[in-house]
Write a protein that holds these residues in place. Sequence first.
Motif, PDB file in Angstrom:
ATOM      1  N   ILE A   1      26.863  74.311  68.250  1.00 39.06           N
ATOM      2  CA  ILE A   1      27.687  74.788  67.142  1.00 39.06           C
ATOM      3  C   ILE A   1      29.140  74.316  67.271  1.00 39.06           C
ATOM      4  CG2 ILE A   1      28.430  77.006  68.130  1.00 39.06           C
ATOM      5  CD1 ILE A   1      27.074  76.528  64.570  1.00 39.06           C
ATOM      6  N   LEU A   2      29.523  73.870  68.452  1.00 36.19           N
ATOM      7  CA  LEU A   2      30.913  73.468  68.691  1.00 36.19           C
ATOM      8  C   LEU A   2      31.338  72.280  67.826  1.00 36.19           C
ATOM      9  CD1 LEU A   2      30.999  73.740  72.591  1.00 36.19           C
ATOM     10  CD2 LEU A   2      31.833  75.410  70.915  1.00 36.19           C
ATOM     11  N   TYR A   3      30.438  71.334  67.610  1.00 26.30           N
ATOM     12  CA  TYR A   3      30.786  70.128  66.857  1.00 26.30           C
ATOM     13  C   TYR A   3      30.946  70.389  65.351  1.00 26.30           C
ATOM     14  CZ  TYR A   3      29.826  68.112  71.344  1.00 26.30           C
ATOM     15  OH  TYR A   3      29.851  67.846  72.692  1.00 26.30           O
ATOM     16  N   PRO A   4      30.066  71.175  64.718  1.00 26.57           N
ATOM     17  CA  PRO A   4      30.337  71.528  63.322  1.00 26.57           C
ATOM     18  C   PRO A   4      31.638  72.332  63.171  1.00 26.57           C
ATOM     19  CG  PRO A   4      28.061  72.017  63.866  1.00 26.57           C
ATOM     20  CD  PRO A   4      28.744  71.614  65.135  1.00 26.57           C
ATOM     21  N   ILE A   5      31.943  73.165  64.144  1.00 28.41           N
ATOM     22  CA  ILE A   5      33.214  73.905  64.099  1.00 28.41           C
ATOM     23  C   ILE A   5      34.379  72.918  64.125  1.00 28.41           C
ATOM     24  CG2 ILE A   5      34.744  75.443  65.415  1.00 28.41           C
ATOM     25  CD1 ILE A   5      32.177  77.013  66.225  1.00 28.41           C
ATOM     26  N   LEU A   6      34.309  71.938  65.002  1.00 28.97           N
ATOM     27  CA  LEU A   6      35.369  70.924  65.094  1.00 28.97           C
ATOM     28  C   LEU A   6      35.496  70.151  63.783  1.00 28.97           C
ATOM     29  CD1 LEU A   6      37.414  69.166  66.647  1.00 28.97           C
ATOM     30  CD2 LEU A   6      35.479  67.761  67.369  1.00 28.97           C
ATOM     31  N   ALA A   7      34.379  69.689  63.226  1.00 31.37           N
ATOM     32  CA  ALA A   7      34.416  68.928  61.972  1.00 31.37           C
ATOM     33  C   ALA A   7      34.940  69.785  60.818  1.00 31.37           C
ATOM     34  CB  ALA A   7      33.027  68.375  61.648  1.00 31.37           C
TER      35      ALA A   7
ATOM     36  N   LEU B   1      31.777  70.532  75.129  1.00 33.04           N
ATOM     37  CA  LEU B   1      31.953  69.285  74.396  1.00 33.04           C
ATOM     38  C   LEU B   1      31.731  68.110  75.348  1.00 33.04           C
ATOM     39  CD1 LEU B   1      35.197  70.108  72.393  1.00 33.04           C
ATOM     40  CD2 LEU B   1      32.889  70.007  71.492  1.00 33.04           C
ATOM     41  N   ASN B   2      30.973  67.109  74.868  1.00 38.65           N
ATOM     42  CA  ASN B   2      30.857  65.879  75.660  1.00 38.65           C
ATOM     43  C   ASN B   2      31.440  64.730  74.853  1.00 38.65           C
ATOM     44  OD1 ASN B   2      28.761  64.200  74.327  1.00 38.65           O
ATOM     45  ND2 ASN B   2      27.415  65.902  74.838  1.00 38.65           N
ATOM     46  N   LYS B   3      31.879  63.711  75.566  1.00 34.21           N
ATOM     47  CA  LYS B   3      32.647  62.621  74.965  1.00 34.21           C
ATOM     48  C   LYS B   3      31.880  61.891  73.866  1.00 34.21           C
ATOM     49  CE  LYS B   3      35.428  58.647  76.273  1.00 34.21           C
ATOM     50  NZ  LYS B   3      35.873  57.786  77.367  1.00 34.21           N
ATOM     51  N   ILE B   4      30.611  61.593  74.088  1.00 31.90           N
ATOM     52  CA  ILE B   4      29.834  60.823  73.110  1.00 31.90           C
ATOM     53  C   ILE B   4      29.640  61.623  71.819  1.00 31.90           C
ATOM     54  CG2 ILE B   4      27.574  59.790  72.634  1.00 31.90           C
ATOM     55  CD1 ILE B   4      27.506  59.050  75.645  1.00 31.90           C
ATOM     56  N   SER B   5      29.225  62.877  71.936  1.00 22.39           N
ATOM     57  CA  SER B   5      29.038  63.719  70.746  1.00 22.39           C
ATOM     58  C   SER B   5      30.355  63.967  70.032  1.00 22.39           C
ATOM     59  CB  SER B   5      28.382  65.040  71.124  1.00 22.39           C
ATOM     60  OG  SER B   5      27.073  64.830  71.585  1.00 22.39           O
ATOM     61  N   LEU B   6      31.422  64.094  70.801  1.00 20.29           N
ATOM     62  CA  LEU B   6      32.743  64.290  70.209  1.00 20.29           C
ATOM     63  C   LEU B   6      33.150  63.057  69.398  1.00 20.29           C
ATOM     64  CD1 LEU B   6      35.173  66.191  70.035  1.00 20.29           C
ATOM     65  CD2 LEU B   6      36.046  65.142  72.119  1.00 20.29           C
ATOM     66  N   GLN B   7      32.946  61.871  69.962  1.00 20.62           N
ATOM     67  CA  GLN B   7      33.259  60.633  69.243  1.00 20.62           C
ATOM     68  C   GLN B   7      32.393  60.490  67.994  1.00 20.62           C
ATOM     69  OE1 GLN B   7      32.639  57.733  72.341  1.00 20.62           O
ATOM     70  NE2 GLN B   7      34.816  57.637  72.852  1.00 20.62           N
TER      71      GLN B   7
END
Length: 196
Positions: free
Chosen positions: A172-178, A48-54
Amino acid sequence: MTKVSLVRDKTYLIIGLFAPLLFLLYGNISILLLVLYYAFNLQNKSCLNKISLQQTVMGFIAIMPIIFALSFLSKFILNEYSEQEMVIELKKNIYKNFLTNFFVILIIAPIFEEIVFRGLFYKALKNFTPLIQASLISSIVFALIHKNILSFTILFTLSLFLTWIYERTNSILYPILAHSLFNLTTIIFILVENHA
């Protein structure tokens, strides 16, 4: 925007195309096998990186009013249909096995579903159709697999959003988070409804 790469491995392509069917027919066993296959063949091992996470969290906050509106309209227009069986059961027994349900709903389900529908199925579809069509097809299948007419438009919209995140971040980490945030929101509304 086509960041998610096309599939080169034919085995991955075949498994990806049939992943939703395996998910529907064989449930937990197929999910475990699909996750293992995906994990062993994952080429993009990004963190995870900060910008994509935000961007993911802000996108989630932006899409939620649309999902709430769709939920309200669905319940109004399709009032003769009931909610998903799982949601009804959760409403009845929200505190029974709360920690187990919480873990499954917030962690396990988003990981499995995102790997099956975005990491495998959508990625495989992109080899045969343009990005928009692959996104629409995978979102329709995602909504249909939940077997509920009342939640179809909500899940279809959610799936489009999750696919958009997957394309933006190439992870795939960001769709999992959302997806987890969506499920958390659902649990919060169930808890609020039970106390009202």
